[in-house]
Every structure is written in structure tokens, then in C-alpha cells.
Design a protein around this motif. Structure first.
Motif, PDB file in Angstrom:
ATOM      1  N   HIS A  85      -0.918   6.990 -11.298  1.00 28.07           N
ATOM      2  CA  HIS A  85      -0.516   6.660  -9.933  1.00 28.07           C
ATOM      3  C   HIS A  85      -0.924   5.263  -9.487  1.00 28.07           C
ATOM      4  CE1 HIS A  85      -0.371  11.251  -9.097  1.00 28.07           C
ATOM      5  NE2 HIS A  85       0.695  10.815  -9.741  1.00 28.07           N
ATOM      6  N   ALA A  86      -1.800   4.606 -10.218  1.00 29.11           N
ATOM      7  CA  ALA A  86      -2.187   3.239  -9.871  1.00 29.11           C
ATOM      8  C   ALA A  86      -1.136   2.230 -10.320  1.00 29.11           C
ATOM      9  CB  ALA A  86      -3.533   2.897 -10.503  1.00 29.11           C
ATOM     10  N   ARG A 100       0.859  -1.189   0.000  1.00 26.87           N
ATOM     11  CA  ARG A 100       0.000   0.000   0.000  1.00 26.87           C
ATOM     12  C   ARG A 100       0.895   1.239   0.000  1.00 26.87           C
ATOM     13  NH1 ARG A 100      -5.104   0.531   1.188  1.00 26.87           N
ATOM     14  NH2 ARG A 100      -5.288  -1.608   1.927  1.00 26.87           N
ATOM     15  N   TYR A 101       0.473   2.242  -0.766  1.00 25.20           N
ATOM     16  CA  TYR A 101       1.174   3.522  -0.790  1.00 25.20           C
ATOM     17  C   TYR A 101       0.149   4.625  -0.984  1.00 25.20           C
ATOM     18  CZ  TYR A 101       0.767   2.943  -5.870  1.00 25.20           C
ATOM     19  OH  TYR A 101       0.292   2.739  -7.140  1.00 25.20           O
ATOM     20  N   GLN A 102       0.591   5.834  -0.705  1.00 28.51           N
ATOM     21  CA  GLN A 102      -0.301   6.982  -0.842  1.00 28.51           C
ATOM     22  C   GLN A 102       0.441   8.046  -1.630  1.00 28.51           C
ATOM     23  OE1 GLN A 102      -2.249   8.005   2.779  1.00 28.51           O
ATOM     24  NE2 GLN A 102      -2.746  10.063   2.105  1.00 28.51           N
ATOM     25  N   ILE A 103      -0.262   8.608  -2.609  1.00 27.62           N
ATOM     26  CA  ILE A 103       0.330   9.684  -3.404  1.00 27.62           C
ATOM     27  C   ILE A 103      -0.735  10.753  -3.624  1.00 27.62           C
ATOM     28  CG2 ILE A 103      -0.110   8.514  -5.602  1.00 27.62           C
ATOM     29  CD1 ILE A 103       2.627   9.732  -6.521  1.00 27.62           C
ATOM     30  N   VAL A 125      -3.149   0.438  -3.801  1.00 24.81           N
ATOM     31  CA  VAL A 125      -2.666  -0.902  -3.467  1.00 24.81           C
ATOM     32  C   VAL A 125      -2.149  -1.529  -4.760  1.00 24.81           C
ATOM     33  CG1 VAL A 125      -3.331  -3.198  -2.651  1.00 24.81           C
ATOM     34  CG2 VAL A 125      -4.294  -1.167  -1.571  1.00 24.81           C
ATOM     35  N   SER A 126      -1.022  -2.226  -4.654  1.00 24.90           N
ATOM     36  CA  SER A 126      -0.461  -2.877  -5.832  1.00 24.90           C
ATOM     37  C   SER A 126       0.131  -4.222  -5.454  1.00 24.90           C
ATOM     38  CB  SER A 126       0.614  -1.996  -6.463  1.00 24.90           C
ATOM     39  OG  SER A 126       1.107  -2.599  -7.660  1.00 24.90           O
ATOM     40  N   THR A 127       0.351  -5.045  -6.463  1.00 31.81           N
ATOM     41  CA  THR A 127       0.963  -6.360  -6.266  1.00 31.81           C
ATOM     42  C   THR A 127       2.160  -6.566  -7.187  1.00 31.81           C
ATOM     43  OG1 THR A 127      -0.548  -7.346  -7.867  1.00 31.81           O
ATOM     44  CG2 THR A 127      -1.214  -7.418  -5.544  1.00 31.81           C
ATOM     45  N   ARG A 128       2.507  -5.557  -7.949  1.00 32.71           N
ATOM     46  CA  ARG A 128       3.598  -5.720  -8.921  1.00 32.71           C
ATOM     47  C   ARG A 128       4.952  -5.548  -8.259  1.00 32.71           C
ATOM     48  NH1 ARG A 128       2.582  -2.591 -14.291  1.00 32.71           N
ATOM     49  NH2 ARG A 128       4.297  -3.908 -14.949  1.00 32.71           N
ATOM     50  N   ILE A 129       5.804  -6.523  -8.493  1.00 35.16           N
ATOM     51  CA  ILE A 129       7.167  -6.444  -7.980  1.00 35.16           C
ATOM     52  C   ILE A 129       8.049  -5.753  -9.011  1.00 35.16           C
ATOM     53  CG2 ILE A 129       9.167  -7.781  -7.201  1.00 35.16           C
ATOM     54  CD1 ILE A 129       7.155  -9.982  -6.342  1.00 35.16           C
TER      55      ILE A 129
END
Length: 152
Positions: free
Chosen positions: A108-109, A59-62, A68-72
Motif C-alpha cells: 500500500h505504500a 496523501r491517501y488512506q487505505i 504519502v507519495s510523490t510518484r506520478i
């Protein structure tokens, strides 16, 4: 000619891969929190060995908007038969830890935990050898043909 075409095709694919993955190197680094990190093991077919892959959720905030993301990475790694390889990746991102993710300024997503590498660019010389070899063979064949036509 086949060597020139094949070498050019693979050099072009490596160039596209480099462009796609290197774009995230310029994305801004944003603090993020790892929510979950696990190894998923499955058999692609009943007769095959177990394949292991890492699933990470962060999770991050901008600009005040949570994401929320799942990409490495830009290009996700293929599942591996070696659990220790997957475990090494998973251990870099333990749940609850603070990390840095790289966020696309235009969307941003879209984010990654590991920015792209220049590996494809460093490898582009190999298919270019085939292009150079094909050009050399083509020039040699045309020169012999020219000498056969004009034997002066």
C-alpha cells in the motif's frame, strides 16, 4: 545475426517495460488529495539549459492507514527543457484538489497518479522488424551456401 540479436534485445526491453508499467492498470483506484505541486528548474551542468521537472506530493488512506507519495508514474519522465510541458503536467494536479491514485494491493505504500500505458507494447513491432530481416538475410545466406555446396 547481429540484427537478430539487437532486435531481440530491444524487443525484450520493450516487453519488460510494458510488463512493469502495465501492472498499475489493475491496481485499485483510491481517492487522494494533492498536498503540493511545483516545478523544479535546475541546470544539470553549468553550461546546459534549464531542465524542468514536476514534483507532486499527495496523501491517501487505505484500510485506515494514511500514506504519502510523490510518484506520478511508474517510470518517471525525464526533466524537460520546455517549461510549458512541465507546467501542463503540474496544472493537472493543483494543490488541494481531489484526485484518484492507483495503489499496489500488495504494498500500500506504492502508488501512482497516472497508471501505466501500453505504449511499449505498441512499439514492439519495430525491433521485431530487425529480427525478421536478420532471419531473412540469414536464411538467404544459408540457402546460397547450400546451393554452392550442392550445385544440383
Amino acid at each position: 545475426v547481429v540484427l537478430i540479436i539487437a532486435g531481440s534485445f530491444f524487443a525484450w526491453r520493450l516487453w519488460l517495460s510494458y510488463q512493469k508499467t502495465s501492472v498499475s492498470r489493475s491496481w485499485p483506484a483510491i481517492p487522494c488529495q494533492i498536498e503540493s505541486s511545483r516545478i523544479v528548474s535546475e541546470r544539470p551542468t553549468p553550461a546546459s539549459a534549464l531542465a524542468h521537472r514536476v514534483e507532486i506530493r499527495y496523501r491517501y488512506q487505505i484500510e485506515g492507514v494514511p500514506h504519502v507519495s510523490t510518484r506520478i508514474r511508474h517510470v518517471e519522465a525525464a526533466p524537460t527543457a520546455h517549461r510549458d510541458v512541465a507546467l501542463a503536467v503540474q496544472q493537472q494536479f493543483p494543490p488541494g484538489s481531489e484526485r484518484v491514485c492507483y495503489v499496489n494491493p500488495a504494498d500500500h505504500a506504492e502508488s501512482v497518479l497516472i497508471p501505466g500505458t501500453r505504449a511499449a507494447l505498441y512499439s514492439i513491432w519495430f525491433p521485431l522488424l530487425f529480427v525478421a530481416g536478420g532471419i531473412g538475410m540469414l536464411r538467404g545466406a544459408l540457402r546460397r551456401r547450400q546451393e554452392t555446396i550442392n550445385p544440383l
